[in-house]
Structures are given as structure tokens and as C-alpha cells.
Write a protein that holds these residues in place. Structure first.
Motif, PDB file in Angstrom:
ATOM      1  N   CYS A   1       0.810  -1.217   0.000  1.00 52.50           N
ATOM      2  CA  CYS A   1       0.000   0.000   0.000  1.00 52.50           C
ATOM      3  C   CYS A   1       0.844   1.268   0.000  1.00 52.50           C
ATOM      4  N   LEU A   2       2.160   1.151   0.228  1.00 54.81           N
ATOM      5  CA  LEU A   2       2.997   2.340   0.284  1.00 54.81           C
ATOM      6  C   LEU A   2       3.118   2.979  -1.090  1.00 54.81           C
ATOM      7  N   ALA A   3       3.259   4.298  -1.088  1.00 62.36           N
ATOM      8  CA  ALA A   3       3.392   5.030  -2.346  1.00 62.36           C
ATOM      9  C   ALA A   3       4.727   4.709  -3.002  1.00 62.36           C
ATOM     10  N   ALA A   4       4.734   4.741  -4.300  1.00 63.05           N
ATOM     11  CA  ALA A   4       5.968   4.480  -5.029  1.00 63.05           C
ATOM     12  C   ALA A   4       6.454   5.776  -5.652  1.00 63.05           C
ATOM     13  N   GLY A   5       6.193   5.962  -6.943  1.00 64.80           N
ATOM     14  CA  GLY A   5       6.743   7.112  -7.643  1.00 64.80           C
ATOM     15  C   GLY A   5       8.206   6.842  -7.944  1.00 64.80           C
ATOM     16  N   SER A   6       8.813   7.659  -8.782  1.00 69.70           N
ATOM     17  CA  SER A   6      10.212   7.429  -9.131  1.00 69.70           C
ATOM     18  C   SER A   6      10.927   8.723  -9.459  1.00 69.70           C
TER      19      SER A   6
ATOM     20  N   GLY B   1       5.211  10.876 -10.317  1.00 74.63           N
ATOM     21  CA  GLY B   1       4.452  10.509  -9.129  1.00 74.63           C
ATOM     22  C   GLY B   1       3.812   9.137  -9.258  1.00 74.63           C
ATOM     23  N   ASP B   2       3.405   8.600  -8.126  1.00 75.53           N
ATOM     24  CA  ASP B   2       2.780   7.287  -8.048  1.00 75.53           C
ATOM     25  C   ASP B   2       1.548   7.211  -8.949  1.00 75.53           C
ATOM     26  N   ALA B   3       1.310   6.039  -9.529  1.00 74.99           N
ATOM     27  CA  ALA B   3       0.178   5.831 -10.430  1.00 74.99           C
ATOM     28  C   ALA B   3      -1.154   5.842  -9.686  1.00 74.99           C
TER      29      ALA B   3
ATOM     30  N   GLY C   1       4.778  16.666 -19.953  1.00 81.94           N
ATOM     31  CA  GLY C   1       4.482  15.579 -19.028  1.00 81.94           C
ATOM     32  C   GLY C   1       3.074  15.712 -18.469  1.00 81.94           C
ATOM     33  N   THR C   2       2.682  14.774 -17.626  1.00 78.94           N
ATOM     34  CA  THR C   2       1.392  14.836 -16.943  1.00 78.94           C
ATOM     35  C   THR C   2       1.449  15.979 -15.938  1.00 78.94           C
TER      36      THR C   2
ATOM     37  N   VAL D   1      -2.537  11.910 -10.398  1.00 81.46           N
ATOM     38  CA  VAL D   1      -2.055  10.550 -10.670  1.00 81.46           C
ATOM     39  C   VAL D   1      -0.977  10.594 -11.753  1.00 81.46           C
ATOM     40  N   GLY D   2       0.196   9.983 -11.474  1.00 76.00           N
ATOM     41  CA  GLY D   2       1.279   9.930 -12.443  1.00 76.00           C
ATOM     42  C   GLY D   2       1.859  11.290 -12.801  1.00 76.00           C
TER      43      GLY D   2
END
Length: 164
Positions: free
Chosen positions: A21-26, A49-51, A85-86, A150-151
Motif C-alpha cells: 500500500c505504500l506510495a511508489a513514484g520514481s 508521481g505514483d500511479a 508531461g502529466t 495521478v502519475g
């Protein structure tokens, strides 16, 4: 003994599900620290950012980048939307040292550092003295981003100046 086994299994399952459940992102750290003359280095970090919620879990800057910053001071942190980008929503950023202290003194969190349009910057802040001060890089730095679109895609620019 049976209670101990059940407790262990429940703890393992809880850890497994909480990690999912932890946020990802890169962060793309391939650019390293680019020299701008003998006394200035700029680290440019494209962030995605995380999806699920647009956030960025704590990401430690690579050893390659940190080694390039020996004898440098963090002077400012800037953020801007990544071109094409988004689009990001206003998002907070924390830059923490190895001891977990936010070297921006909360200035990237109290007001969103990531803007929705043009570049926005802040400098390291010491809440104890109430002054903006350069931060001496003494170990690894980590970056964490708050939730948003999102993203979402934005770029962080960390500017370092040579210490005396």
C-alpha cells in the motif's frame, strides 16, 4: 507457543500488505550532478508521481550524485512541471538528511513547492535560528513528495555551491 506462531504470521501478513500500500513514484537520477563552473553544481531530477495518488515515497540520492557533492552546500531547491508531461497539482516536497531532518525546515511542505505552472524555489531553512542558511552536505539526502495528480511529472532542480 501457538500464540507466538499466530502473532508471527499475522505480523508477516500485515507487513506484506502494508508494503503493497505504500506510495511508489520514481526519480530519474541518471543525470548526476552537472558542474556549472568550478563553484556550482546542479542536480536535475525528473520525477514521476505514483500511479495511484501521485506521491513519491522517500528516495535516497544515489552514491554517484552524493560523491559528486563532497565539499558542496545545498543552496536551493526548485521545482517545475516537466514539459509535455502529466501536469502536476500543487505538491509538497521534503528533503531530509540521514538523521531524518527536513533540511528545508518545512518550507517545501508548509506551502507546496511543486507548482502547477512556472518554477518555484526555496532555500534550506533552519527553524531554530529562523534563518535561511546553506546546508552542508554531510551524508545522503532523501526526497519525498506529497500526493497530487495521478502519475504527475515534475522536475526538481537542486543547486549546490562550493564550500570555502
Amino acid at each position: 507457543m501457538k500464540i507466538l506462531k499466530c502473532t508471527f504470521i499475522l505480523s508477516a501478513l500485515l507487513l506484506l500488505f502494508s508494503t503493497a500500500c505504500l506510495a511508489a513514484g520514481s526519480i530519474d537520477q541518471s543525470g548526476g550532478a552537472a558542474a556549472w563552473g568550478a563553484s556550482k553544481k546542479i542536480v536535475t531530477l525528473p520525477v514521476t508521481g505514483d500511479a495511484a495518488d501521485g506521491s513519491l515515497a522517500a528516495v535516497e540520492l544515489s552514491d554517484k550524485i552524493m560523491n559528486d557533492l563532497t565539499e558542496f552546500l545545498l543552496a536551493s531547491v526548485c521545482a517545475y512541471p516537466t514539459p509535455d508531461g502529466t501536469a502536476p497539482s500543487a505538491t509538497t516536497i521534503a528533503v531530509t538528511n540521514a538523521q531524518g531532518r527536513d533540511v528545508l525546515g518545512g518550507k517545501g511542505v508548509s506551502t507546496a513547492l511543486v507548482p502547477t505552472s512556472s518554477e518555484q524555489c526555496t532555500r534550506p531553512y533552519n527553524p531554530f535560528t529562523g534563518l535561511y542558511e546553506y546546508y552542508e552536505v554531510e551524508g545522503p539526502l532523501s526526497i519525498t513528495g506529497g500526493t497530487g495528480n495521478v502519475g504527475q511529472e515534475y522536475t526538481l532542480k537542486l543547486i549546490f555551491l562550493k564550500a570555502n
